[in-house]
Design a protein around this motif. Structure first.
Motif, PDB file in Angstrom:
ATOM      1  N   TYR A 233      34.320  38.610  29.963  1.00 55.75           N
ATOM      2  CA  TYR A 233      35.596  38.373  30.525  1.00 55.75           C
ATOM      3  C   TYR A 233      36.249  39.521  31.391  1.00 55.75           C
ATOM      4  O   TYR A 233      36.422  39.617  32.709  1.00 55.75           O
ATOM      5  CB  TYR A 233      36.738  37.967  29.634  1.00 55.75           C
ATOM      6  CG  TYR A 233      38.048  37.653  30.052  1.00 55.75           C
ATOM      7  CD1 TYR A 233      38.220  36.567  30.612  1.00 55.75           C
ATOM      8  CD2 TYR A 233      38.982  38.745  29.949  1.00 55.75           C
ATOM      9  CE1 TYR A 233      39.532  36.400  31.469  1.00 55.75           C
ATOM     10  CE2 TYR A 233      40.366  38.443  30.364  1.00 55.75           C
ATOM     11  CZ  TYR A 233      40.547  37.243  31.212  1.00 55.75           C
ATOM     12  OH  TYR A 233      41.705  36.887  31.710  1.00 55.75           O
ATOM     13  N   VAL A 234      35.865  41.075  30.951  1.00 58.71           N
ATOM     14  CA  VAL A 234      36.185  42.087  31.724  1.00 58.71           C
ATOM     15  C   VAL A 234      35.192  42.459  32.643  1.00 58.71           C
ATOM     16  O   VAL A 234      36.001  43.021  33.679  1.00 58.71           O
ATOM     17  CB  VAL A 234      36.137  43.567  30.348  1.00 58.71           C
ATOM     18  CG1 VAL A 234      36.433  44.625  31.017  1.00 58.71           C
ATOM     19  CG2 VAL A 234      37.316  43.224  29.324  1.00 58.71           C
ATOM     20  N   GLY A 235      34.175  42.153  32.602  1.00 53.13           N
ATOM     21  CA  GLY A 235      33.326  42.555  33.651  1.00 53.13           C
ATOM     22  C   GLY A 235      33.544  41.366  34.552  1.00 53.13           C
ATOM     23  O   GLY A 235      33.562  41.624  35.966  1.00 53.13           O
ATOM     24  N   LEU A 236      33.849  40.119  34.412  1.00 55.47           N
ATOM     25  CA  LEU A 236      34.453  39.102  35.372  1.00 55.47           C
ATOM     26  C   LEU A 236      35.577  39.552  36.140  1.00 55.47           C
ATOM     27  O   LEU A 236      35.599  39.349  37.420  1.00 55.47           O
ATOM     28  CB  LEU A 236      34.578  37.735  34.795  1.00 55.47           C
ATOM     29  CG  LEU A 236      34.818  36.748  35.858  1.00 55.47           C
ATOM     30  CD1 LEU A 236      33.937  36.602  36.773  1.00 55.47           C
ATOM     31  CD2 LEU A 236      35.177  35.201  34.878  1.00 55.47           C
ATOM     32  N   ILE A 237      36.571  40.081  35.337  1.00 57.49           N
ATOM     33  CA  ILE A 237      37.794  40.566  36.209  1.00 57.49           C
ATOM     34  C   ILE A 237      37.496  41.886  37.065  1.00 57.49           C
ATOM     35  O   ILE A 237      37.966  41.918  38.032  1.00 57.49           O
ATOM     36  CB  ILE A 237      38.764  41.277  35.190  1.00 57.49           C
ATOM     37  CG1 ILE A 237      39.210  40.003  34.367  1.00 57.49           C
ATOM     38  CG2 ILE A 237      39.665  41.847  35.748  1.00 57.49           C
ATOM     39  CD1 ILE A 237      40.090  40.301  33.226  1.00 57.49           C
ATOM     40  N   VAL A 238      36.448  42.659  36.542  1.00 56.37           N
ATOM     41  CA  VAL A 238      36.196  43.865  37.405  1.00 56.37           C
ATOM     42  C   VAL A 238      35.622  43.381  38.715  1.00 56.37           C
ATOM     43  O   VAL A 238      35.662  44.057  39.642  1.00 56.37           O
ATOM     44  CB  VAL A 238      35.178  45.017  36.592  1.00 56.37           C
ATOM     45  CG1 VAL A 238      34.626  46.010  37.513  1.00 56.37           C
ATOM     46  CG2 VAL A 238      36.036  45.483  35.395  1.00 56.37           C
ATOM     47  N   PHE A 239      34.579  42.531  38.612  1.00 53.51           N
ATOM     48  CA  PHE A 239      33.842  41.968  39.784  1.00 53.51           C
ATOM     49  C   PHE A 239      34.687  41.338  40.784  1.00 53.51           C
ATOM     50  O   PHE A 239      34.597  41.613  42.076  1.00 53.51           O
ATOM     51  CB  PHE A 239      32.648  40.917  38.969  1.00 53.51           C
ATOM     52  CG  PHE A 239      32.065  40.069  40.160  1.00 53.51           C
ATOM     53  CD1 PHE A 239      31.065  40.865  40.908  1.00 53.51           C
ATOM     54  CD2 PHE A 239      32.383  38.819  40.512  1.00 53.51           C
ATOM     55  CE1 PHE A 239      30.340  40.099  42.048  1.00 53.51           C
ATOM     56  CE2 PHE A 239      31.788  38.206  41.581  1.00 53.51           C
ATOM     57  CZ  PHE A 239      30.600  38.871  42.470  1.00 53.51           C
ATOM     58  N   VAL A 240      35.833  40.330  40.032  1.00 52.65           N
ATOM     59  CA  VAL A 240      36.759  39.830  41.091  1.00 52.65           C
ATOM     60  C   VAL A 240      37.433  40.820  41.773  1.00 52.65           C
ATOM     61  O   VAL A 240      37.814  40.724  43.168  1.00 52.65           O
ATOM     62  CB  VAL A 240      37.547  39.084  40.101  1.00 52.65           C
ATOM     63  CG1 VAL A 240      38.803  38.346  41.292  1.00 52.65           C
ATOM     64  CG2 VAL A 240      36.788  37.788  39.743  1.00 52.65           C
ATOM     65  N   ALA A 241      37.691  42.007  41.115  1.00 52.67           N
ATOM     66  CA  ALA A 241      38.815  42.832  42.010  1.00 52.67           C
ATOM     67  C   ALA A 241      37.725  43.686  43.029  1.00 52.67           C
ATOM     68  O   ALA A 241      38.285  44.138  43.979  1.00 52.67           O
ATOM     69  CB  ALA A 241      39.072  44.030  40.724  1.00 52.67           C
ATOM     70  N   ILE A 242      36.419  43.905  42.654  1.00 47.53           N
ATOM     71  CA  ILE A 242      35.719  44.603  43.490  1.00 47.53           C
ATOM     72  C   ILE A 242      35.402  43.735  44.707  1.00 47.53           C
ATOM     73  O   ILE A 242      35.775  44.359  45.948  1.00 47.53           O
ATOM     74  CB  ILE A 242      34.322  45.049  42.912  1.00 47.53           C
ATOM     75  CG1 ILE A 242      34.622  46.077  41.923  1.00 47.53           C
ATOM     76  CG2 ILE A 242      33.432  45.582  43.947  1.00 47.53           C
ATOM     77  CD1 ILE A 242      33.412  46.386  41.005  1.00 47.53           C
ATOM     78  N   LEU A 243      35.164  42.248  44.411  1.00 50.80           N
ATOM     79  CA  LEU A 243      35.148  41.644  45.537  1.00 50.80           C
ATOM     80  C   LEU A 243      36.188  41.288  46.376  1.00 50.80           C
ATOM     81  O   LEU A 243      36.539  41.185  47.642  1.00 50.80           O
ATOM     82  CB  LEU A 243      34.736  40.084  45.028  1.00 50.80           C
ATOM     83  CG  LEU A 243      34.527  39.025  45.995  1.00 50.80           C
ATOM     84  CD1 LEU A 243      32.926  39.355  46.724  1.00 50.80           C
ATOM     85  CD2 LEU A 243      34.150  37.699  45.189  1.00 50.80           C
ATOM     86  N   GLY A 244      37.514  41.408  45.808  1.00 46.90           N
ATOM     87  CA  GLY A 244      38.882  41.361  46.631  1.00 46.90           C
ATOM     88  C   GLY A 244      38.894  42.642  47.461  1.00 46.90           C
ATOM     89  O   GLY A 244      39.389  42.554  48.713  1.00 46.90           O
ATOM     90  N   MET A 245      38.577  43.777  46.889  1.00 50.75           N
ATOM     91  CA  MET A 245      38.821  45.068  47.763  1.00 50.75           C
ATOM     92  C   MET A 245      37.663  45.056  48.924  1.00 50.75           C
ATOM     93  O   MET A 245      37.953  45.393  50.175  1.00 50.75           O
ATOM     94  CB  MET A 245      38.605  46.164  46.883  1.00 50.75           C
ATOM     95  CG  MET A 245      39.688  46.557  45.922  1.00 50.75           C
ATOM     96  SD  MET A 245      39.474  48.209  45.019  1.00 50.75           S
ATOM     97  CE  MET A 245      37.903  47.766  44.326  1.00 50.75           C
ATOM     98  N   VAL A 246      36.366  44.525  48.563  1.00 51.03           N
ATOM     99  CA  VAL A 246      35.747  44.391  49.686  1.00 51.03           C
ATOM    100  C   VAL A 246      35.942  43.305  50.737  1.00 51.03           C
ATOM    101  O   VAL A 246      35.811  43.657  52.012  1.00 51.03           O
ATOM    102  CB  VAL A 246      34.259  44.148  49.167  1.00 51.03           C
ATOM    103  CG1 VAL A 246      33.266  43.615  50.400  1.00 51.03           C
ATOM    104  CG2 VAL A 246      33.604  45.206  48.370  1.00 51.03           C
ATOM    105  N   GLY A 247      36.621  42.165  50.498  1.00 53.91           N
ATOM    106  CA  GLY A 247      37.106  41.247  51.389  1.00 53.91           C
ATOM    107  C   GLY A 247      38.119  41.858  52.212  1.00 53.91           C
ATOM    108  O   GLY A 247      38.347  41.903  53.333  1.00 53.91           O
ATOM    109  N   ALA A 248      38.973  42.726  51.443  1.00 51.58           N
ATOM    110  CA  ALA A 248      40.280  43.134  52.153  1.00 51.58           C
ATOM    111  C   ALA A 248      39.657  44.393  53.213  1.00 51.58           C
ATOM    112  O   ALA A 248      40.252  44.316  54.340  1.00 51.58           O
ATOM    113  CB  ALA A 248      41.137  43.979  51.079  1.00 51.58           C
ATOM    114  N   ALA A 249      38.914  45.273  52.844  1.00 47.57           N
ATOM    115  CA  ALA A 249      38.172  46.061  53.762  1.00 47.57           C
ATOM    116  C   ALA A 249      37.735  45.469  54.679  1.00 47.57           C
ATOM    117  O   ALA A 249      37.622  45.882  56.319  1.00 47.57           O
ATOM    118  CB  ALA A 249      37.211  47.094  52.935  1.00 47.57           C
TER     119      ALA A 249
END
Length: 239
Positions: free
Chosen positions: A14-30
């Protein structure tokens, strides 16, 4: 033990999934930010080309001005069909859309009390991404605060000659050096006698030859004695 291990694994997942989603969101925003900057840069390039087309239309209108008519159009519509000629004469193909604002409304710089169009510009107050390295056709566009300060007139947008480079501004003239005072030699006074150069010595003269002796002069003949005076007349004989 098996249940505890399964719960721990589920927690880590669950924690890994949250980190992955956060990284994916930052990459998408950039990515979206970079995409927005690229779109904005392309829109500014398009604005420059559209402005150059308006500048060319204003120059064409001024060059075709008959005698007695003003060289600037009253409105942008006069660039589409020049009313000074009986036929259809166009200086601009169409009223372009502002690639920054997305509308066909442009800011216009008028001559006097809205008697003629001198220049056009975008109505956007956004800060331009491009602030330097402009083409030689666009003079004075560097370091502007707003896109509305990019004004396109008949003087702008001229195509540069092949191989031509922008001419840098002439350096300010350096101050002239202070004049150097030189000592003045006084002119000779007119009362001061001017010494004449020494005369060359004359060559020695040869001694003169002695004069020949002259013969003595002959004595002059004695003069004859004067005649005796005549006797006085005899007065007694006449009486």
């Amino acid at each position: 033990m098996v249940k505890r291990t399964a719960r721990r694994q589920a927690g880590f997942t669950y924690v890994g999934l949250i980190v992955f989603v956060a990284i994916l969101g930052m990459v998408g925003a950039a990515t979206l930010k970079v995409d927005g900057l690229l779109r904005r840069a392309a829109a500014e390039r398009e604005l420059l080309e559209i402005g150059a087309a308006y500048s060319a239309a204003l120059r064409s209108y001024a060059a075709a001005t008959p005698r007695g008519f003003p060289p600037v159009p009253p409105t942008l519509q006069d660039l589409l069909k020049d009313p000074r000629f009986p036929g259809t004469r166009r200086h601009l193909r169409k009223i372009f859309v502002d690639p920054i604002t997305g509308g066909t409304e442009w800011g216009i710089v008028y001559l006097g009390d809205k008697t003629g169009v001198l220049a056009i510009h975008s109505l956007s107050q956004a800060r331009p991404l491009k602030v330097a390295n402009f083409d030689a056709r666009f003079v004075g566009f560097e370091n502007r605060e707003h896109l509305s300060e990019w004004k396109f007139s008949a003087a702008e947008g001229r195509p540069a000659a092949p191989g031509a480079t922008p001419v840098p501004p002439a350096p300010a003239p350096s101050p002239a050096p202070a004049p150097v005072e030189r000592p003045v030699t006084p002119a000779p006074s007119p009362e001061t006698p001017v010494e004449a150069p020494p005369a060359e010595p004359e060559p020695p003269q040869e001694p003169a030859e002695p004069a020949e002796p002259t013969a003595p002069a002959e004595p002059a003949e004695p003069a004859e004695p004067p005649a005796p005076p005549a006797p006085p007349p005899d007065t007694a004989s006449g009486t």
